[in-house]
Motif scaffolding. Structure first.
Motif, PDB file in Angstrom:
ATOM      1  N   ALA A   6      51.809  53.889  48.730  1.00  0.00           N
ATOM      2  CA  ALA A   6      50.399  54.122  48.430  1.00  0.00           C
ATOM      3  C   ALA A   6      49.986  53.430  47.140  1.00  0.00           C
ATOM      4  O   ALA A   6      48.912  52.819  47.049  1.00  0.00           O
ATOM      5  CB  ALA A   6      50.113  55.620  48.348  1.00  0.00           C
ATOM      6  N   ASP A 167      41.971  54.348  48.788  1.00  0.00           N
ATOM      7  CA  ASP A 167      42.416  55.625  49.310  1.00  0.00           C
ATOM      8  C   ASP A 167      42.241  56.673  48.207  1.00  0.00           C
ATOM      9  O   ASP A 167      41.141  56.842  47.699  1.00  0.00           O
ATOM     10  CB  ASP A 167      43.850  55.520  49.832  1.00  0.00           C
ATOM     11  N   ARG A 168      43.306  57.317  47.774  1.00  0.00           N
ATOM     12  CA  ARG A 168      43.171  58.351  46.731  1.00  0.00           C
ATOM     13  C   ARG A 168      43.821  57.913  45.417  1.00  0.00           C
ATOM     14  O   ARG A 168      44.137  58.735  44.563  1.00  0.00           O
ATOM     15  CB  ARG A 168      43.783  59.666  47.216  1.00  0.00           C
TER      16      ARG A 168
END
Length: 239
Positions: A6, A167-168
Motif C-alpha cells: 500500500a 487510497d488511505r
C-alpha cells in the motif's frame, strides 16, 4: 527493504512520471527533466537481462541515461546492474507514520495551510530549493486529492511542500524551507498540516522520502513519529 504494497503504491502514484512504458519485467519512466525518481525503471515482475537491455534502449529513445530504481532488498537486480557498471546514486529512505501521530496538537494560527493550486510564492520557494518547473509539473499532473503546503513564520511565507492521497495513504513530497528560516520548527508544522488535511480525507497513514544524507530532516521526521519503512537507490552511470 521495500515498503508494504500500500505504501509502495502511494509512493508511485503521488509522484508520477510524464509517461511510462513496459519493457518486459520493468516499467520505464519518462521524467521530462524532473529527476531520477520519475526518470527510472522499476521492476514490476520477473525480469531478464534482455529486459534490462530493453529498458536501457527505451531510456535512450527518450534521451535519458540508463537509470534503474531498486529497493535495497532487490539484491539480484542490484547485482545485475552493478555488473553492468551502474552505480548507486542518492540512497533514500521512505518513512511513514500513523496520521494520528501528527494530529495530536493544534497548529499555531497562520502557520501552515493546505491549498490548491499553489500560490506564486510557493512556486518561488520551490524554485529557490532547486525544485524546478519540471519537478513542479509532476505535482500538476498528479490526480486529486492533492494540496500545496504553505508554511509561514515571522510574518512571511517561508516554506512550501506537496501532499497527495492514494487510497488511505498520504505522501508528502518537495518540502522546502528557505535557508534563513530553517531549524525553527516550520517543517514540522507543515507536516502536521499535511496530516490534518489527510485525516479529513480518511487517510490513516502518511509517508515521505528523504535522502540518507539528510540526517537533519530524518531527525525532524523521527521526532514527529515517522519510522523507516523502506530504502532504495537509483542505479545509473557513474557521475
Amino acid at each position: 527493504m521495500r515498503p508494504d504494497p500500500a505504501l509502495a503504491a502511494a509512493f508511485e502514484a503521488t509522484w508520477s512520471a510524464a509517461e511510462t512504458l513496459r519493457c518486459g519485467g520493468f516499467l520505464v519512466g519518462r521524467g521530462a527533466g524532473a529527476g531520477g525518481r520519475v526518470s527510472s525503471a522499476i521492476a514490476v515482475g520477473r525480469w531478464t537481462q534482455a529486459d534490462i537491455d530493453a529498458a536501457c534502449a527505451q531510456h535512450a529513445a527518450w534521451g535519458q541515461p540508463p537509470l534503474f530504481r531498486a529497493w535495497d532488498d532487490e539484491v539480484d537486480l542490484i547485482a545485475a546492474l552493478t555488473a553492468r557498471g551502474l552505480t548507486a546514486h542518492i540512497p533514500t529512505l521512505v518513512m511513514a507514520a500513523p496520521v494520528a501521530a501528527l494530529t495530536d496538537r493544534p497548529i499555531p494560527p497562520v502557520t501552515a495551510f493546505a491549498i490548491w493550486p499553489p500560490l506564486a510564492i510557493q512556486r518561488q520557494i520551490w524554485a529557490a530549493g532547486n525544485i524546478t518547473p519540471a519537478r513542479q509539473a509532476v505535482m500538476d499532473r498528479v490526480p486529486q486529492p492533492k494540496a500545496a503546503l504553505l508554511g509561514r513564520i515571522r510574518d512571511r511565507a517561508a516554506g512550501a511542500g506537496f501532499v497527495a492521497l492514494h487510497d488511505r495513504t498520504a505522501m508528502v513530497h518537495a518540502v522546502e524551507v528557505l535557508p534563513a528560516f530553517r531549524r525553527q520548527g516550520l517543517a514540522g508544522w507543515m507536516m502536521r498540516q499535511a496530516a490534518l488535511w489527510a485525516q479529513d480525507l480518511g487517510a490513516t497513514r502518511i509517508g515521505l522520502a528523504v535522502s540518507c544524507a539528510n540526517t537533519t530532516a530524518q531527525s525532524t521526521y523521527a521526532n514527529l513519529g515517522f519510522t523507516i519503512a523502506g530504502s532504495y537507490a537509483c542505479y545509473g552511470p557513474a557521475a
